[in-house]
Motif scaffolding. Structure first.
Motif, PDB file in Angstrom:
ATOM      1  N   ALA A  71       0.840  -1.204   0.000  1.00 28.29           N
ATOM      2  CA  ALA A  71       0.000   0.000   0.000  1.00 28.29           C
ATOM      3  C   ALA A  71       0.871   1.249   0.000  1.00 28.29           C
ATOM      4  N   PRO A  72       0.409   2.310  -0.640  1.00 26.24           N
ATOM      5  CA  PRO A  72       1.175   3.558  -0.617  1.00 26.24           C
ATOM      6  C   PRO A  72       1.232   4.124   0.804  1.00 26.24           C
ATOM      7  N   LYS A  73       2.250   4.927   1.062  1.00 23.54           N
ATOM      8  CA  LYS A  73       2.410   5.548   2.384  1.00 23.54           C
ATOM      9  C   LYS A  73       1.573   6.811   2.466  1.00 23.54           C
ATOM     10  N   GLY A  74       0.967   7.026   3.619  1.00 21.32           N
ATOM     11  CA  GLY A  74       0.230   8.258   3.846  1.00 21.32           C
ATOM     12  C   GLY A  74      -1.102   8.304   3.125  1.00 21.32           C
ATOM     13  N   LYS A 138      -8.909  -1.104  -0.125  1.00 21.38           N
ATOM     14  CA  LYS A 138      -7.474  -1.260  -0.354  1.00 21.38           C
ATOM     15  C   LYS A 138      -7.108  -0.528  -1.642  1.00 21.38           C
ATOM     16  N   TRP A 139      -6.062   0.308  -1.570  1.00 25.53           N
ATOM     17  CA  TRP A 139      -5.628   1.047  -2.752  1.00 25.53           C
ATOM     18  C   TRP A 139      -4.929   0.112  -3.739  1.00 25.53           C
ATOM     19  N   ILE A 140      -5.337   0.202  -5.011  1.00 25.00           N
ATOM     20  CA  ILE A 140      -4.742  -0.577  -6.095  1.00 25.00           C
ATOM     21  C   ILE A 140      -4.130   0.396  -7.096  1.00 25.00           C
ATOM     22  N   ASN A 141      -2.862   0.189  -7.430  1.00 25.54           N
ATOM     23  CA  ASN A 141      -2.174   1.050  -8.385  1.00 25.54           C
ATOM     24  C   ASN A 141      -2.672   0.741  -9.794  1.00 25.54           C
ATOM     25  N   SER A 142      -3.177   1.750 -10.477  1.00 25.52           N
ATOM     26  CA  SER A 142      -3.653   1.569 -11.859  1.00 25.52           C
ATOM     27  C   SER A 142      -2.494   1.621 -12.845  1.00 25.52           C
TER      28      SER A 142
END
Length: 163
Positions: A71-74, A138-142
């Motif tokens: 997951a990305p930070k912040g 949950k963040w998913i990178n496109s």
């Protein structure tokens, strides 16, 4: 400070009500303490099974490791929750990303101003990437970026040096 008699009485009643609520709340807390863990467990279960609507998040390249599933930070620089839910699969994820692109494309001409004014730090040659949430929280990178680097100092954009 001058307080009228009626106001004093009202303040006394309010204070008394707060004290009674506080005492009652403490007693209730003692009797319900055993149920607290059970309620917390139910909340976690409900949160994990409640579908998250398509949500767009713009993260700068300094907030995540490229190619990583971590997951990305912040927090994202910009977040926008869409009014749509898509299927819980790769097609739904792509539909969500496309919906995000449709909604943010109008901001591209002013993207440097927007990004620099919203981040709480300076940045040097960082790209903005689109992440999405769809169904899961949950963040998913496109893997889609603005295609340009951003440079910000004191919440103002400046032209990134070529070297």
């Amino acid at each position: 400070m001058h307080v009228r008699a009626g106001t004093k009485f009202g303040l006394c009643l309010l204070l008394l009500a707060l004290v009674v609520i506080g005492v009652h709340g403490k007693e209730e807390h003692k009797t319900n303490k055993s149920h607290a863990h059970e309620d917390e467990k139910k909340n976690v279960e409900a949160k994990s099974t409640t579908p998250v609507p398509c949500t767009c998040g713009i993260f700068l390249s300094g907030q995540f490791k490229k190619g990583s599933k971590a997951a990305p930070k912040g927090e994202p620089v910009i977040t926008e929750e869409q009014d749509a839910h898509f299927a819980h699969n790769s097609i739904g994820q792509r539909q969500c990303a496309n919906k995000c692109i449709e909604s943010i494309i109008k901001y591209l001409p002013k993207s440097a101003d927007i990004i620099c004014s919203t981040i709480d730090r300076d940045c040097h040659k960082e790209k903005a990437y689109l992440f999405t949430k769809n169904y899961n929280d949950k963040w998913i990178n496109s893997n889609m970026s603005a295609g340009r680097a951003f440079c910000c100092k004191d919440n103002k954009p400046y032209k990134c040096p070529m070297i």
